[in-house]
Design an enzyme around this catalytic site. Sequence first.
Site, PDB file in Angstrom:
ATOM      1  N   THR A 174       0.905  -1.190  -0.016  1.00  0.00           N
ATOM      2  CA  THR A 174       0.208  -0.009  -0.100  1.00  0.00           C
ATOM      3  C   THR A 174       0.818   1.113   0.026  1.00  0.00           C
ATOM      4  OG1 THR A 174      -1.802  -1.041   1.011  1.00  0.00           O
ATOM      5  CG2 THR A 174      -1.560   1.320   1.346  1.00  0.00           C
ATOM      6  N   TYR A 193      -8.104   0.707  -3.464  1.00  0.00           N
ATOM      7  CA  TYR A 193      -6.819   1.293  -4.134  1.00  0.00           C
ATOM      8  C   TYR A 193      -6.255   0.255  -4.799  1.00  0.00           C
ATOM      9  CZ  TYR A 193      -4.535   0.078   0.060  1.00  0.00           C
ATOM     10  OH  TYR A 193      -4.166  -0.895   1.354  1.00  0.00           O
ATOM     11  N   THR A 247       1.571  -4.202   4.236  1.00  0.00           N
ATOM     12  CA  THR A 247       1.372  -4.560   5.545  1.00  0.00           C
ATOM     13  C   THR A 247       0.778  -5.783   6.153  1.00  0.00           C
ATOM     14  OG1 THR A 247      -0.644  -3.348   5.870  1.00  0.00           O
ATOM     15  CG2 THR A 247       1.340  -1.985   6.091  1.00  0.00           C
ATOM     16  N   ASP A 248       0.162  -6.521   4.898  1.00  0.00           N
ATOM     17  CA  ASP A 248      -0.945  -7.643   5.488  1.00  0.00           C
ATOM     18  C   ASP A 248       0.100  -8.738   5.890  1.00  0.00           C
ATOM     19  OD1 ASP A 248      -3.395  -6.221   4.838  1.00  0.00           O
ATOM     20  OD2 ASP A 248      -3.411  -6.749   3.057  1.00  0.00           O
ATOM     21  N   LYS A 267       0.084  -6.865  13.024  1.00  0.00           N
ATOM     22  CA  LYS A 267      -1.110  -6.042  12.711  1.00  0.00           C
ATOM     23  C   LYS A 267      -2.306  -6.295  13.169  1.00  0.00           C
ATOM     24  CE  LYS A 267      -3.286  -4.382   8.085  1.00  0.00           C
ATOM     25  NZ  LYS A 267      -3.108  -4.554   6.664  1.00  0.00           N
ATOM     26  N   GLU A 317      -0.244 -31.281  29.804  1.00  0.00           N
ATOM     27  CA  GLU A 317       0.234 -32.661  29.723  1.00  0.00           C
ATOM     28  C   GLU A 317      -0.824 -33.573  28.943  1.00  0.00           C
ATOM     29  OE1 GLU A 317       0.586 -33.587  33.799  1.00  0.00           O
ATOM     30  OE2 GLU A 317       2.136 -32.415  34.128  1.00  0.00           O
TER      31      GLU A 317
HETATM   32  C1  SIN Z   1      -1.069  -2.963   2.858  1.00  0.00           C
HETATM   33  O1  SIN Z   1       0.307  -2.961   2.275  1.00  0.00           O
HETATM   34  O2  SIN Z   1      -1.693  -2.345   3.571  1.00  0.00           O
HETATM   35  C2  SIN Z   1      -1.871  -3.905   2.120  1.00  0.00           C
HETATM   36  C3  SIN Z   1      -1.568  -4.547   0.903  1.00  0.00           C
HETATM   37  C4  SIN Z   1      -0.183  -5.485   1.057  1.00  0.00           C
HETATM   38  O3  SIN Z   1      -0.179  -5.930   2.112  1.00  0.00           O
HETATM   39  O4  SIN Z   1       0.426  -5.710  -0.022  1.00  0.00           O
END
Ligand code: SIN
Length: 323
Positions: A12, A26, A92-93, A165, A283
Amino acid sequence: MQRIRIVATGGTIAGQGAAPGRTADYQAASLDIDQLCAAVPGLDAEADITVEQFAAIDSKDADPVFWQALATRLQAILDEPNTDGVVLTHGTDTLEETAYYLTLTLKTAKPVVLTGAMRPATALSADGPLNLLNAVIVACHPQAKGRGVLVAMNHAIFDAREVAKLDTLRPDAFAAPNAGPIGLIHDGRIVWLARADAPHTLGTCFDVATPLARVDILVAYPGFPVALITAACTQGAQGVVWAGTGNGTASHTVEEALSAAVLAGTVVVRASRISRGVLIPSERAPGQIWAGTLSPWKARILLMLSIGAKLEHSEIAAAFATY
Ligand code: SIN
């Protein structure tokens, strides 16, 4: 001046939306690293920067082959005497998985800092440019050395093992549920808060050449069909991470299926679908390994490397107690 290589992989932070008001809809991985750097006034004043476009992907398309190729390239960059540190831009994913994989495999004391963005580059109040600037400042900081792989997002610095995340869309999506951030960065100033305990980078028994075995994650829910455990094993999983309820727990039928998988030679690791807290071994699950505070996604990576490195069962258990 520190010599920092920025390595871009997409995400992103390189995303483009149809209008400035679009923050959730997007196209990720649309801009290249030169365009990202051009949006950060003052970047060149912080470090002697070189850039490299390693990939242009949405991080959901990252896989073990990508991880290993990326780590191999980063290791080569880090081995260059004229490079002092690396900043990696990443979606971020799955950033938390890549960060943990890199901190387990890279052999370096040089700073490696991952960053990304929750809003595309075209959005009003895009968070990518400041995250990138901050990541470079962190990578230049003398106290960033020897800390393993770090993540710099939204004014906070996280340890790769602990970061997760936790929000779908908000810029403050990243946290370390069990540990908190290890540092804060505002206006170019870093305040270090903590030092992570687990061995990493130079202190692990893995490197970028360690093969990654197939490990599947199975997530608990009421009525979980145990045939999925059998299917994972028969279709080639050498290990299974059970993302159980609560303290890594499972229904009676799942307990039986996991025990049968152990007897059949599958390595079973017990984690939790809860994002915070430690697991205390039971256990009633002989032969199974407990993930401690590792999330299922990170337990999978450690198990993939451990099986790939041909560790004995007791050594895998020791790796989970260590890393
Ligand atoms: C992001 O970057 O927030 C989502 C898309 C990705 O992980 O490439």
